[in-house]
Design a protein around this motif. Structure first.
Motif, PDB file in Angstrom:
ATOM      1  N   GLN A   1       1.038  -1.137  -0.088  1.00 44.93           N
ATOM      2  CA  GLN A   1      -0.006   0.028  -0.011  1.00 44.93           C
ATOM      3  C   GLN A   1       1.090   1.182   0.017  1.00 44.93           C
ATOM      4  O   GLN A   1       1.865   1.255   0.805  1.00 44.93           O
ATOM      5  CB  GLN A   1      -0.756   0.156   1.373  1.00 44.93           C
ATOM      6  CG  GLN A   1      -1.901  -1.164   1.483  1.00 44.93           C
ATOM      7  CD  GLN A   1      -2.998  -1.177   0.625  1.00 44.93           C
ATOM      8  OE1 GLN A   1      -3.324  -0.031   0.079  1.00 44.93           O
ATOM      9  NE2 GLN A   1      -3.360  -2.265   0.290  1.00 44.93           N
ATOM     10  N   PRO A   2       0.581   2.196  -0.944  1.00 42.57           N
ATOM     11  CA  PRO A   2       1.686   3.392  -0.903  1.00 42.57           C
ATOM     12  C   PRO A   2       1.455   4.032   0.508  1.00 42.57           C
ATOM     13  O   PRO A   2       0.676   4.240   0.898  1.00 42.57           O
ATOM     14  CB  PRO A   2       1.021   4.356  -1.831  1.00 42.57           C
ATOM     15  CG  PRO A   2      -0.043   3.416  -2.860  1.00 42.57           C
ATOM     16  CD  PRO A   2      -0.320   2.127  -1.926  1.00 42.57           C
ATOM     17  N   PRO A   3       2.582   4.115   1.243  1.00 43.93           N
ATOM     18  CA  PRO A   3       2.876   4.906   2.435  1.00 43.93           C
ATOM     19  C   PRO A   3       2.381   6.418   2.482  1.00 43.93           C
ATOM     20  O   PRO A   3       1.746   6.798   3.188  1.00 43.93           O
ATOM     21  CB  PRO A   3       4.144   4.963   2.703  1.00 43.93           C
ATOM     22  CG  PRO A   3       5.113   4.727   1.596  1.00 43.93           C
ATOM     23  CD  PRO A   3       4.180   3.810   0.591  1.00 43.93           C
ATOM     24  N   ILE A   4       2.517   6.960   1.171  1.00 44.34           N
ATOM     25  CA  ILE A   4       1.897   8.054   0.983  1.00 44.34           C
ATOM     26  C   ILE A   4       0.582   8.146  -0.113  1.00 44.34           C
ATOM     27  O   ILE A   4       0.903   7.626  -1.218  1.00 44.34           O
ATOM     28  CB  ILE A   4       2.787   9.192   0.203  1.00 44.34           C
ATOM     29  CG1 ILE A   4       4.125   9.207   1.228  1.00 44.34           C
ATOM     30  CG2 ILE A   4       2.344  10.455   0.251  1.00 44.34           C
ATOM     31  CD1 ILE A   4       3.980   9.813   2.475  1.00 44.34           C
ATOM     32  N   THR A   5      -0.444   8.606   0.379  1.00 43.09           N
ATOM     33  CA  THR A   5      -1.613   8.526  -0.543  1.00 43.09           C
ATOM     34  C   THR A   5      -1.733   9.682  -1.137  1.00 43.09           C
ATOM     35  O   THR A   5      -1.326  10.797  -1.162  1.00 43.09           O
ATOM     36  CB  THR A   5      -2.728   8.321   0.389  1.00 43.09           C
ATOM     37  OG1 THR A   5      -3.126   9.612   1.223  1.00 43.09           O
ATOM     38  CG2 THR A   5      -3.003   7.408   1.277  1.00 43.09           C
ATOM     39  N   GLY A   6      -2.360   9.646  -2.203  1.00 43.88           N
ATOM     40  CA  GLY A   6      -2.924  10.983  -3.110  1.00 43.88           C
ATOM     41  C   GLY A   6      -3.305  12.010  -2.266  1.00 43.88           C
ATOM     42  O   GLY A   6      -2.902  13.064  -2.683  1.00 43.88           O
TER      43      GLY A   6
ATOM     44  N   GLU B   1       0.307  15.256 -11.408  1.00 40.27           N
ATOM     45  CA  GLU B   1       1.485  15.488 -10.537  1.00 40.27           C
ATOM     46  C   GLU B   1       1.221  14.474  -9.613  1.00 40.27           C
ATOM     47  O   GLU B   1       2.532  13.937  -9.209  1.00 40.27           O
ATOM     48  CB  GLU B   1       1.483  16.940 -10.049  1.00 40.27           C
ATOM     49  CG  GLU B   1       1.956  17.927 -11.188  1.00 40.27           C
ATOM     50  CD  GLU B   1       0.604  18.514 -11.520  1.00 40.27           C
ATOM     51  OE1 GLU B   1      -0.606  17.976 -11.623  1.00 40.27           O
ATOM     52  OE2 GLU B   1       0.317  19.809 -12.241  1.00 40.27           O
ATOM     53  N   ILE B   2       0.112  14.079  -9.347  1.00 41.07           N
ATOM     54  CA  ILE B   2       0.061  13.232  -7.791  1.00 41.07           C
ATOM     55  C   ILE B   2       0.580  11.549  -8.349  1.00 41.07           C
ATOM     56  O   ILE B   2       1.160  11.322  -7.714  1.00 41.07           O
ATOM     57  CB  ILE B   2      -1.533  13.386  -7.591  1.00 41.07           C
ATOM     58  CG1 ILE B   2      -1.599  14.693  -6.952  1.00 41.07           C
ATOM     59  CG2 ILE B   2      -1.714  12.099  -6.553  1.00 41.07           C
ATOM     60  CD1 ILE B   2      -3.194  15.131  -7.314  1.00 41.07           C
ATOM     61  N   GLY B   3      -0.080  11.394  -9.459  1.00 44.00           N
ATOM     62  CA  GLY B   3       0.482  10.178 -10.092  1.00 44.00           C
ATOM     63  C   GLY B   3       1.934  10.199 -10.170  1.00 44.00           C
ATOM     64  O   GLY B   3       2.690   9.178  -9.798  1.00 44.00           O
TER      65      GLY B   3
ATOM     66  N   ASP C   1       8.098   3.010   4.640  1.00 46.94           N
ATOM     67  CA  ASP C   1       7.563   3.529   5.754  1.00 46.94           C
ATOM     68  C   ASP C   1       7.362   4.978   5.498  1.00 46.94           C
ATOM     69  O   ASP C   1       8.071   5.863   4.573  1.00 46.94           O
ATOM     70  CB  ASP C   1       8.451   3.283   6.880  1.00 46.94           C
ATOM     71  CG  ASP C   1       9.584   4.032   7.206  1.00 46.94           C
ATOM     72  OD1 ASP C   1       9.812   5.343   6.548  1.00 46.94           O
ATOM     73  OD2 ASP C   1      10.277   3.830   7.943  1.00 46.94           O
ATOM     74  N   PHE C   2       6.416   5.404   6.442  1.00 44.25           N
ATOM     75  CA  PHE C   2       5.693   6.998   6.135  1.00 44.25           C
ATOM     76  C   PHE C   2       6.936   7.855   6.177  1.00 44.25           C
ATOM     77  O   PHE C   2       7.058   8.669   5.207  1.00 44.25           O
ATOM     78  CB  PHE C   2       4.709   7.233   7.253  1.00 44.25           C
ATOM     79  CG  PHE C   2       4.049   8.433   6.982  1.00 44.25           C
ATOM     80  CD1 PHE C   2       3.117   8.590   6.035  1.00 44.25           C
ATOM     81  CD2 PHE C   2       4.647   9.553   7.779  1.00 44.25           C
ATOM     82  CE1 PHE C   2       2.454   9.893   5.690  1.00 44.25           C
ATOM     83  CE2 PHE C   2       3.931  10.745   7.645  1.00 44.25           C
ATOM     84  CZ  PHE C   2       3.118  10.877   6.409  1.00 44.25           C
ATOM     85  N   GLU C   3       7.765   7.953   7.280  1.00 43.02           N
ATOM     86  CA  GLU C   3       8.617   8.838   7.372  1.00 43.02           C
ATOM     87  C   GLU C   3       9.546   9.144   6.039  1.00 43.02           C
ATOM     88  O   GLU C   3       9.567   9.846   5.744  1.00 43.02           O
ATOM     89  CB  GLU C   3       9.533   8.685   8.801  1.00 43.02           C
ATOM     90  CG  GLU C   3       8.805   8.899   9.977  1.00 43.02           C
ATOM     91  CD  GLU C   3       8.256  10.125  10.115  1.00 43.02           C
ATOM     92  OE1 GLU C   3       9.057  11.087   9.567  1.00 43.02           O
ATOM     93  OE2 GLU C   3       7.042  10.545  10.499  1.00 43.02           O
ATOM     94  N   GLU C   4      10.147   8.023   5.931  1.00 39.79           N
ATOM     95  CA  GLU C   4      11.353   7.835   4.828  1.00 39.79           C
ATOM     96  C   GLU C   4      10.441   8.389   3.343  1.00 39.79           C
ATOM     97  O   GLU C   4      10.909   9.138   2.549  1.00 39.79           O
ATOM     98  CB  GLU C   4      11.747   6.541   4.586  1.00 39.79           C
ATOM     99  CG  GLU C   4      12.985   6.492   5.680  1.00 39.79           C
ATOM    100  CD  GLU C   4      14.171   5.398   5.073  1.00 39.79           C
ATOM    101  OE1 GLU C   4      14.296   5.534   4.068  1.00 39.79           O
ATOM    102  OE2 GLU C   4      14.552   4.998   6.318  1.00 39.79           O
TER     103      GLU C   4
ATOM    104  N   PHE D   1      11.105  12.017   1.175  1.00 39.08           N
ATOM    105  CA  PHE D   1      11.535  11.795  -0.410  1.00 39.08           C
ATOM    106  C   PHE D   1      10.487  12.594  -0.873  1.00 39.08           C
ATOM    107  O   PHE D   1      11.077  13.190  -2.106  1.00 39.08           O
ATOM    108  CB  PHE D   1      11.345  10.127  -0.556  1.00 39.08           C
ATOM    109  CG  PHE D   1      11.567   9.812  -2.032  1.00 39.08           C
ATOM    110  CD1 PHE D   1      13.064   9.655  -2.694  1.00 39.08           C
ATOM    111  CD2 PHE D   1      10.450   9.872  -2.792  1.00 39.08           C
ATOM    112  CE1 PHE D   1      13.228   9.354  -3.751  1.00 39.08           C
ATOM    113  CE2 PHE D   1      10.806   9.668  -4.127  1.00 39.08           C
ATOM    114  CZ  PHE D   1      12.220   9.217  -4.754  1.00 39.08           C
ATOM    115  N   MET D   2       9.117  12.713  -0.749  1.00 39.97           N
ATOM    116  CA  MET D   2       8.372  13.151  -1.384  1.00 39.97           C
ATOM    117  C   MET D   2       8.681  14.712  -1.603  1.00 39.97           C
ATOM    118  O   MET D   2       8.494  15.234  -2.387  1.00 39.97           O
ATOM    119  CB  MET D   2       6.881  13.196  -0.767  1.00 39.97           C
ATOM    120  CG  MET D   2       5.773  13.702  -1.461  1.00 39.97           C
ATOM    121  SD  MET D   2       4.426  13.743  -0.505  1.00 39.97           S
ATOM    122  CE  MET D   2       4.502  14.676   1.061  1.00 39.97           C
ATOM    123  N   LEU D   3       9.156  15.121  -0.345  1.00 40.82           N
ATOM    124  CA  LEU D   3       9.152  16.658  -0.249  1.00 40.82           C
ATOM    125  C   LEU D   3      10.543  16.813  -1.330  1.00 40.82           C
ATOM    126  O   LEU D   3      10.503  17.896  -1.759  1.00 40.82           O
ATOM    127  CB  LEU D   3       9.590  17.130   1.181  1.00 40.82           C
ATOM    128  CG  LEU D   3       8.502  16.790   2.126  1.00 40.82           C
ATOM    129  CD1 LEU D   3       8.916  17.352   3.522  1.00 40.82           C
ATOM    130  CD2 LEU D   3       7.402  17.867   1.618  1.00 40.82           C
TER     131      LEU D   3
END
Ligand code: CTP
Length: 472
Positions: free
Chosen positions: A413-418, A432-434, A452-455, A459-461
């Motif tokens: 499950q993607p740790p970061i959702t749309g 962009e979200i995709g 995991d969520f933190e990493e 990474f997303m930022l």
């Protein structure tokens, strides 16, 4: 005449016997129940067939009336049959008949007949045996075609000229092969010839019924018995031409490829040892169908079957559709496993964590089934190679367990959702979200970040910054 009262110890037979006397009818238990009793084969006695010289419907109603729980009687008027349930068992009642079938359909024109008439019109000698439920000779075996000795000798044979029996109801050609497979019996030669001669009559049979028999063949201990017979009698080409297309070995400049038809059957037999999962058995049957349309000879590489897994998985859809099989998650499962069927082989040669992660991601829940398939796919006769290949797969399995324990990719499950992405950057739904989600997934699969969520958030930022998104 042999008497088998012990076959009739279920109380249902007392009720049927009483109901028959009351109506002054002669009744018999016939077919699969008698066969399986004599074979001492526990077919689970899911259904019991009763034949009566007179009206099967009237008998069923009378039996229902005598039974304490007064079950509902289901009447099939067109066939003159009736059914009721007794303790999970379906009891079918039919009046003895002489049948003649219309040429273009399975629907018989029914005339009343004697027990012997009825036995004449049944499919196989081993299925035409009856046990009397009448007071005068309760439990006596009526076996006019020596079905009991065919059972002993393992022979499938029709009561009448097989051309008549198969032409009357062409589904019986499939049934003959199915019984031969399930029971490991031989089909008598004249019967086998008659099946070949009547093969095209199979076209009047509904695909659902054909598939039903295919499933039973596939679920047997050694399905290859059935597929070899289907091939030999020209039935297979009418049902699964994708498989017959795999037959044959070609040679070019001294190079030969293996016969993928016989290889496939070996794989199906192998997988049958390890699983009762019908759809995994289908996967084994279809895993190489893409090899026929993709086969090429390359001067440098020899025989190639480029992208046969992809082509094969597309063919699975068409095949399921043509046979009116389910187009649901079962089909998708077969498609997916066919598509992935060579991946673990490549990994066995050179294995990196990220390749393992990608495989687990793509196979998801079905990763173990995929490995089971790959192990069954080894058909080398060379015991040294066999050992080596199995050992390679054992290492792949260990690696999968190891990576899975660390990264839990199996139910990814993607740790970061749309939603998180949209909220963080104040974005409306859009490309962009995709892009961001995909790059996070890639980073996890490549092992750049942990799952995991933190990493992932960090990474997303960074990624968004590079892409020029502003956080809100
Ligand atoms: N039968 C037949 N022709 C068919 C189907 C059935 O003559 N095409 C007869 C056979 O006598 C058979 C009986 O009807 O034994 C019951 O058929 P069915 O319930 O389909 O099969 P079983 O023999 O009981 O075996 P199984 O349950 O393994 O299918």
């Amino acid at each position: 005449m042999p008497i088998y009262k012990q076959a009739l110890n279920s109380e249902i037979f007392d009720y049927i016997s009483k109901a028959s006397s009351a109506l002054q009818l002669e009744s018999y238990v016939i077919g699969g129940f008698v066969r399986d009793f004599l074979l001492q084969r526990n077919s689970g006695a899911k259904d019991i067939d009763i034949v009566t010289v007179g009206s099967g419907i009237a008998l069923a109603k009378k039996v229902a009336n005598l039974l304490p729980h007064k079950p509902k009687v289901q009447v099939f008027k067109t066939y003159g049959t009736a059914m009721l349930r007794f303790k999970e068992v379906e009891i079918e009642f039919v009046g003895a008949r002489k049948e003649s079938y219309a040429k273009e359909s399975r629907n018989p024109q029914v005339k009343e007949g004697t027990l012997q008439d009825d036995q004449n019109r049944r499919d196989f000698t081993i299925n035409a045996m009856a046990l009397s439920l009448n007071q005068k000779d309760y439990g006596v075996l009526l076996d006019p075609f020596n079905g009991a000795s065919d059972l002993k000798n393992g022979i499938i044979k029709t009561p009448l000229d097989p051309n008549i029996t198969y032409s009357d109801d062409p589904l019986r050609m499939m049934r003959a092969i199915r019984f031969a497979t399930q029971l490991n019996f031989k089909i008598e030669q004249t019967s086998l010839n008659a099946i070949s001669n009547n093969a095209e009559r199979l076209d009047i049979i509904t695909r659902e019924r054909i598939v039903d028999e295919l499933h039973k063949i596939l679920l047997s201990d050694k399905p290859s018995i059935g597929f070899l017979l289907l091939e030999k009698t020209n039935l297979l080409i009418r049902i699964l031409p994708e498989l017959t297309n795999l037959k044959g070995v070609e040679e070019e400049k001294g190079q030969r490829h293996k016969d993928n038809f016989y290889h496939t059957l070996q794989v199906v037999d192998n997988i049958a040892v390890h699983t009762d999962n019908l759809w995994l058995r289908w996967t084994a049957l279809l895993h190489d169908i893409g090899k026929a349309p993709t086969k090429k000879f390359d001067k440098n590489l020899g025989w190639t079957f480029h992208a046969h897994e992809f082509v094969g998985s597309k063919m699975v859809y068409k095949l399921f559709k043509r046979l009116k099989m389910p187009l649901n998650e079962k089909m998708k499962y077969v498609q997916k496993l066919v598509l992935l069927s060579s991946r673990p082989v490549i990994l066995a040669e050179e294995v990196t964590d990220s390749a393992i992660r990608r495989l687990i991601f793509d196979a998801g829940e079905d990763i173990d089934d995929l490995m089971t398939h790959c192990e069954a796919d080894i058909t080398t006769q060379n015991s040294k190679k066999l050992k080596q290949y199995l050992n390679n797969f054992r290492m792949v399995r260990e690696k999968i367990a190891d990576v899975e324990a660390r990264d839990s990719i199996r139910n990814f499950q993607p740790p970061i959702t749309g939603e998180i992405i949209m909220k963080t950057f104040n974005l409306k739904p859009g490309r962009e979200i995709g892009i961001l989600k995909e790059s996070i997934k890639e980073a996890i699969l490549e092992g750049e970040i942990k799952n995991d969520f933190e990493e992932a958030y960090q990474f997303m930022l960074e990624k968004a910054d590079k892409l020029g998104f502003k956080s809100s």
